[in-house]
Design a protein around this motif. Structure first.
Motif, PDB file in Angstrom:
ATOM      1  N   THR A 129       8.730  21.524  31.711  1.00  0.00           N
ATOM      2  CA  THR A 129       7.604  22.575  31.690  1.00  0.00           C
ATOM      3  C   THR A 129       6.813  22.820  30.601  1.00  0.00           C
ATOM      4  O   THR A 129       5.981  23.557  30.396  1.00  0.00           O
ATOM      5  CB  THR A 129       7.896  23.694  32.733  1.00  0.00           C
ATOM      6  OG1 THR A 129       8.904  24.356  31.872  1.00  0.00           O
ATOM      7  CG2 THR A 129       8.265  23.428  34.171  1.00  0.00           C
ATOM      8  N   SER A 130       7.547  22.338  29.500  1.00  0.00           N
ATOM      9  CA  SER A 130       7.101  22.665  28.026  1.00  0.00           C
ATOM     10  C   SER A 130       6.761  21.428  27.296  1.00  0.00           C
ATOM     11  O   SER A 130       7.657  20.754  27.575  1.00  0.00           O
ATOM     12  CB  SER A 130       8.224  23.164  27.271  1.00  0.00           C
ATOM     13  OG  SER A 130       8.669  24.799  27.647  1.00  0.00           O
ATOM     14  N   HIS A 188       3.224  27.699  40.122  1.00  0.00           N
ATOM     15  CA  HIS A 188       4.041  26.704  39.592  1.00  0.00           C
ATOM     16  C   HIS A 188       3.509  26.558  38.059  1.00  0.00           C
ATOM     17  O   HIS A 188       2.143  26.079  37.921  1.00  0.00           O
ATOM     18  CB  HIS A 188       4.256  25.638  40.258  1.00  0.00           C
ATOM     19  CG  HIS A 188       4.843  25.901  41.628  1.00  0.00           C
ATOM     20  ND1 HIS A 188       6.239  26.066  41.907  1.00  0.00           N
ATOM     21  CD2 HIS A 188       4.332  25.778  42.893  1.00  0.00           C
ATOM     22  CE1 HIS A 188       6.318  26.541  43.063  1.00  0.00           C
ATOM     23  NE2 HIS A 188       5.360  26.054  43.658  1.00  0.00           N
ATOM     24  N   PRO A 189       4.532  26.335  37.146  1.00  0.00           N
ATOM     25  CA  PRO A 189       4.079  26.042  35.622  1.00  0.00           C
ATOM     26  C   PRO A 189       3.534  24.632  35.854  1.00  0.00           C
ATOM     27  O   PRO A 189       4.049  23.507  36.609  1.00  0.00           O
ATOM     28  CB  PRO A 189       5.228  26.228  35.014  1.00  0.00           C
ATOM     29  CG  PRO A 189       6.520  26.265  35.885  1.00  0.00           C
ATOM     30  CD  PRO A 189       6.050  26.663  37.308  1.00  0.00           C
ATOM     31  N   LYS A 190       2.965  24.322  34.668  1.00  0.00           N
ATOM     32  CA  LYS A 190       2.359  22.944  34.562  1.00  0.00           C
ATOM     33  C   LYS A 190       3.558  22.032  34.106  1.00  0.00           C
ATOM     34  O   LYS A 190       4.624  22.513  33.304  1.00  0.00           O
ATOM     35  CB  LYS A 190       1.393  22.667  33.579  1.00  0.00           C
ATOM     36  CG  LYS A 190       0.876  21.480  33.318  1.00  0.00           C
ATOM     37  CD  LYS A 190      -0.357  21.390  32.363  1.00  0.00           C
ATOM     38  CE  LYS A 190      -0.889  19.631  32.302  1.00  0.00           C
ATOM     39  NZ  LYS A 190      -1.893  19.571  31.528  1.00  0.00           N
ATOM     40  N   MET A 244       3.577  23.508  49.099  1.00  0.00           N
ATOM     41  CA  MET A 244       3.732  24.059  47.940  1.00  0.00           C
ATOM     42  C   MET A 244       2.322  24.962  47.626  1.00  0.00           C
ATOM     43  O   MET A 244       1.326  24.696  47.679  1.00  0.00           O
ATOM     44  CB  MET A 244       3.861  22.927  46.850  1.00  0.00           C
ATOM     45  CG  MET A 244       4.392  23.352  45.444  1.00  0.00           C
ATOM     46  SD  MET A 244       5.056  22.268  44.231  1.00  0.00           S
ATOM     47  CE  MET A 244       3.686  21.393  43.828  1.00  0.00           C
ATOM     48  N   LYS A 245       2.654  26.229  47.283  1.00  0.00           N
ATOM     49  CA  LYS A 245       1.660  27.332  47.132  1.00  0.00           C
ATOM     50  C   LYS A 245       0.875  26.867  45.669  1.00  0.00           C
ATOM     51  O   LYS A 245       1.588  26.254  44.708  1.00  0.00           O
ATOM     52  CB  LYS A 245       2.293  28.763  46.836  1.00  0.00           C
ATOM     53  CG  LYS A 245       2.340  29.223  48.121  1.00  0.00           C
ATOM     54  CD  LYS A 245       2.901  30.535  47.851  1.00  0.00           C
ATOM     55  CE  LYS A 245       3.190  31.360  49.380  1.00  0.00           C
ATOM     56  NZ  LYS A 245       3.661  32.643  49.342  1.00  0.00           N
TER      57      LYS A 245
END
Length: 95
Positions: free
Chosen positions: A28-29, A6-8, A1-2
């Motif tokens: 992710t929210s 990616h969002p938190k 995985m880069k």
């Protein structure tokens, strides 16, 4: 995985529905606000709920009432025209 693309991911995101139901899920929210959930959705509750944003139900009921000769408080233009035409026809037939 880069790294950094990616969002938190929040494992305890709070979801609040318009009906007042709240629950925790992953998202992710951190906070979500929804209009309908499993506590108020007709599929899960078995009760039908009408969402009439464009007043279509009221307009249809006004048309039906106008054809029957009843006066409706919030009649649509079409219903008002039908009532007016019926009144004109009644006046002509009574002469």
């Amino acid at each position: 995985m880069k790294k950094g693309i990616h969002p938190k991911y929040y494992t305890e995101a709070k979801v609040a529905c318009v009906c007042g139901n709240t629950f925790v899920t992953g998202s992710t929210s951190p906070e979500l606000k929804v209009e309908i959930c499993s506590a108020c959705h007709p599929f899960y509750t078995g009760k039908q709920k009408l969402f009439d944003a464009a007043r279509r139900v009221e307009k249809f009921q006004a048309k039906v009432a106008a054809k029957k000769g009843k006066v409706v408080k919030h009649a649509s233009k079409t219903a008002k025209r039908a009532t007016k035409a019926k009144t004109k026809a009644d006046k002509k037939s009574s002469k």
